[in-house]
Design a protein around this motif. Structure first.
Motif, PDB file in Angstrom:
ATOM      1  N   MET A 109       0.869  -1.313   0.005  1.00  0.00           N
ATOM      2  CA  MET A 109       0.054  -0.015   0.275  1.00  0.00           C
ATOM      3  C   MET A 109       0.883   1.227   0.124  1.00  0.00           C
ATOM      4  O   MET A 109       0.502   2.443  -0.761  1.00  0.00           O
ATOM      5  CB  MET A 109      -0.991  -0.007   1.183  1.00  0.00           C
ATOM      6  CG  MET A 109      -1.952  -0.997   1.098  1.00  0.00           C
ATOM      7  SD  MET A 109      -2.976  -1.002   2.707  1.00  0.00           S
ATOM      8  CE  MET A 109      -3.654   0.764   2.511  1.00  0.00           C
ATOM      9  N   GLU A 110       1.969   1.285   0.657  1.00  0.00           N
ATOM     10  CA  GLU A 110       2.630   2.441   0.657  1.00  0.00           C
ATOM     11  C   GLU A 110       3.437   2.557  -0.514  1.00  0.00           C
ATOM     12  O   GLU A 110       3.708   3.846  -0.879  1.00  0.00           O
ATOM     13  CB  GLU A 110       3.872   2.105   1.929  1.00  0.00           C
ATOM     14  CG  GLU A 110       3.306   2.163   3.433  1.00  0.00           C
ATOM     15  CD  GLU A 110       4.182   1.933   4.673  1.00  0.00           C
ATOM     16  OE1 GLU A 110       5.268   1.370   3.890  1.00  0.00           O
ATOM     17  OE2 GLU A 110       3.956   1.806   5.436  1.00  0.00           O
ATOM     18  N   VAL A 154      -1.936  -2.043  -5.066  1.00  0.00           N
ATOM     19  CA  VAL A 154      -2.806  -2.185  -3.804  1.00  0.00           C
ATOM     20  C   VAL A 154      -3.169  -0.822  -3.253  1.00  0.00           C
ATOM     21  O   VAL A 154      -2.319  -0.065  -3.001  1.00  0.00           O
ATOM     22  CB  VAL A 154      -1.775  -3.294  -3.025  1.00  0.00           C
ATOM     23  CG1 VAL A 154      -2.720  -3.336  -1.613  1.00  0.00           C
ATOM     24  CG2 VAL A 154      -1.877  -4.325  -3.790  1.00  0.00           C
ATOM     25  N   PHE A 155      -4.283  -0.662  -3.034  1.00  0.00           N
ATOM     26  CA  PHE A 155      -4.975   0.501  -2.485  1.00  0.00           C
ATOM     27  C   PHE A 155      -6.290   0.217  -1.635  1.00  0.00           C
ATOM     28  O   PHE A 155      -6.746  -0.588  -2.124  1.00  0.00           O
ATOM     29  CB  PHE A 155      -4.917   1.702  -3.241  1.00  0.00           C
ATOM     30  CG  PHE A 155      -5.831   1.502  -4.672  1.00  0.00           C
ATOM     31  CD1 PHE A 155      -7.149   1.626  -4.666  1.00  0.00           C
ATOM     32  CD2 PHE A 155      -5.157   1.034  -5.718  1.00  0.00           C
ATOM     33  CE1 PHE A 155      -7.849   1.502  -5.614  1.00  0.00           C
ATOM     34  CE2 PHE A 155      -5.982   0.695  -6.878  1.00  0.00           C
ATOM     35  CZ  PHE A 155      -7.193   1.192  -6.903  1.00  0.00           C
ATOM     36  N   LEU A 156      -6.502   1.285  -0.981  1.00  0.00           N
ATOM     37  CA  LEU A 156      -7.905   1.321  -0.205  1.00  0.00           C
ATOM     38  C   LEU A 156      -8.438   2.515  -0.914  1.00  0.00           C
ATOM     39  O   LEU A 156      -8.136   3.695  -1.110  1.00  0.00           O
ATOM     40  CB  LEU A 156      -7.829   1.601   1.137  1.00  0.00           C
ATOM     41  CG  LEU A 156      -7.509   0.232   2.070  1.00  0.00           C
ATOM     42  CD1 LEU A 156      -7.416   0.635   3.560  1.00  0.00           C
ATOM     43  CD2 LEU A 156      -8.661  -1.002   1.800  1.00  0.00           C
ATOM     44  N   ARG A 157      -9.779   2.242  -1.300  1.00  0.00           N
ATOM     45  CA  ARG A 157     -10.498   3.318  -2.006  1.00  0.00           C
ATOM     46  C   ARG A 157     -11.814   3.369  -0.983  1.00  0.00           C
ATOM     47  O   ARG A 157     -12.882   2.561  -1.065  1.00  0.00           O
ATOM     48  CB  ARG A 157     -10.718   3.145  -3.451  1.00  0.00           C
ATOM     49  CG  ARG A 157     -11.631   4.245  -4.064  1.00  0.00           C
ATOM     50  CD  ARG A 157     -11.589   4.271  -5.469  1.00  0.00           C
ATOM     51  NE  ARG A 157     -10.143   4.565  -6.073  1.00  0.00           N
ATOM     52  CZ  ARG A 157      -9.958   4.575  -7.531  1.00  0.00           C
ATOM     53  NH1 ARG A 157     -10.689   3.993  -8.292  1.00  0.00           N
ATOM     54  NH2 ARG A 157      -8.728   4.878  -7.789  1.00  0.00           N
ATOM     55  N   TYR A 158     -11.875   4.846  -0.428  1.00  0.00           N
ATOM     56  CA  TYR A 158     -13.249   5.246   0.150  1.00  0.00           C
ATOM     57  C   TYR A 158     -14.431   5.837  -0.745  1.00  0.00           C
ATOM     58  O   TYR A 158     -14.009   6.686  -1.437  1.00  0.00           O
ATOM     59  CB  TYR A 158     -12.883   6.245   1.175  1.00  0.00           C
ATOM     60  CG  TYR A 158     -14.022   6.870   2.137  1.00  0.00           C
ATOM     61  CD1 TYR A 158     -14.986   6.023   2.443  1.00  0.00           C
ATOM     62  CD2 TYR A 158     -14.122   8.228   2.223  1.00  0.00           C
ATOM     63  CE1 TYR A 158     -16.237   6.418   3.049  1.00  0.00           C
ATOM     64  CE2 TYR A 158     -15.291   8.762   2.957  1.00  0.00           C
ATOM     65  CZ  TYR A 158     -16.315   7.884   3.363  1.00  0.00           C
ATOM     66  OH  TYR A 158     -17.231   8.402   4.103  1.00  0.00           O
ATOM     67  N   LEU A 159     -15.354   4.977  -0.967  1.00  0.00           N
ATOM     68  CA  LEU A 159     -16.527   5.321  -1.884  1.00  0.00           C
ATOM     69  C   LEU A 159     -17.648   6.094  -1.349  1.00  0.00           C
ATOM     70  O   LEU A 159     -18.414   6.663  -2.186  1.00  0.00           O
ATOM     71  CB  LEU A 159     -17.061   4.068  -2.505  1.00  0.00           C
ATOM     72  CG  LEU A 159     -16.183   3.066  -3.346  1.00  0.00           C
ATOM     73  CD1 LEU A 159     -16.706   1.755  -3.641  1.00  0.00           C
ATOM     74  CD2 LEU A 159     -15.456   3.839  -4.222  1.00  0.00           C
ATOM     75  N   GLY A 160     -17.870   5.937  -0.235  1.00  0.00           N
ATOM     76  CA  GLY A 160     -18.882   6.928   0.576  1.00  0.00           C
ATOM     77  C   GLY A 160     -19.590   5.673   1.670  1.00  0.00           C
ATOM     78  O   GLY A 160     -19.128   4.824   2.127  1.00  0.00           O
TER      79      GLY A 160
END
Length: 291
Positions: free
Chosen positions: A268-269, A275-281
């Motif tokens: 992630m770094e 590789v990542f986190l995605r905030y959708l709502g």
């Protein structure tokens, strides 16, 4: 759920909604092509990489909403059938607002059993009712909100405010990976011993945001809890037990030393392999009125 739509459409919504992000219905379309509203979604206008700490703000000085719904009989029956569940510390919704084009949850401390006794009966009512005239619990929440929704229509108020219940905050993570030329998602079946929604299929990691070490902070580290649940649900790492006599910080230190956790954090770094986190709502479940 069609009954919910009928009831929801009878609510007066003539007042302005400009002070909050406009919610969007999310539908499930079974093979019979019958669409049913499952949740109402407050989307990020642009999906955010990672989960900003400003998206879940702890207001520990504000007491939780009083429980207009408090079905102790339902709770006792659930405990009797699931003796392993415990009254853990969680966060309950105060309100949802917009900040920099993404939804923000304002929360306060609460307890798991308050969620069970106030939100799960809403779902049970929806499943058992044959008419909107049987929505006694939902109407009690709606009636109590009528005098408080200054400048916001009642449709939005009952979903964007945790009035009358312990609207515990949960996280649902859609885990997507690429397999050759196609994308796949990871699903898991809940066991029949699960306290809520047993024997159903859900995305993973899915969990209720727990209160461990943020008592002196106004921000909740959701991302670290996602990674913790990822290791527990994907790699079988032993879950933290509040009764084990070990401090949560010690558990986190051990978990951070787990090889797969270190690998995920490094990827992630460095953005290795995308590789990542995605905030959708934020989605609010119309069955339980929980985000």
């Amino acid at each position: 759920v069609t009954l919910f739509e009928t009831w929801y459409n009878t609510i007066d919504d003539t007042r302005s909604s400009e002070s909050c992000l406009l919610p969007t219905p999310l539908y499930q379309t079974p093979f019979q092509s019958i669409s049913k509203v499952l949740s109402v979604f407050y989307p990020c206008k642009t999906p955010l990489l990672s989960f900003p700490n400003t998206s879940l703000v702890l207001n520990s000085n504000i007491p939780p909403h009083s429980l207009l719904i408090n079905d102790s009989k339902y709770l006792h029956n659930l405990i009797h059938n699931n003796p392993s569940i415990y009254n853990g510390k969680i966060y309950s919704l105060l309100s949802i607002e917009s900040l920099d084009s993404h939804p923000v949850l304002h929360v306060t401390h609460n307890f798991y059993f308050n969620m069970i006794s106030s939100c799960e009966p809403l779902k049970h009512e929806l499943q058992q009712s044959t008419s909107i005239h049987e929505f006694t619990l939902r109407n009690s929440v709606l009636k109590n909100s009528s005098d408080r929704c200054d400048g916001i229509n009642r449709k939005e108020w009952i979903l964007s405010h945790g009035i009358g219940r312990c609207a515990a905050v949960g996280v649902s993570t859609l885990l997507v990976y690429k397999d050759r030329d196609s994308y796949r998602v990871v699903l898991s079946k809940r066991t029949n011993r699960t306290a809520t929604d047993p024997n159903t299929v859900h995305v993973i990691p899915s969990f209720m945001v727990e209160s461990f070490d943020e008592m002196n902070s106004n921000q909740v580290d959701v991302e670290s809890q996602i990674l913790r649940e990822f290791c527990e649900e994907i790699f079988g790492v032993e879950e933290y037990d509040v009764n084990c006599g070990r401090q949560y910080e010690e558990y986190v230190d051990d978990l951070n030393g787990f090889c797969e956790m270190k690998r995920v954090q490094r990827m992630m770094e460095t953005k290795e392999g995308g590789v990542f986190l995605r905030y959708l709502g934020v989605a609010v479940d119309v069955r339980t009125f929980r985000p």
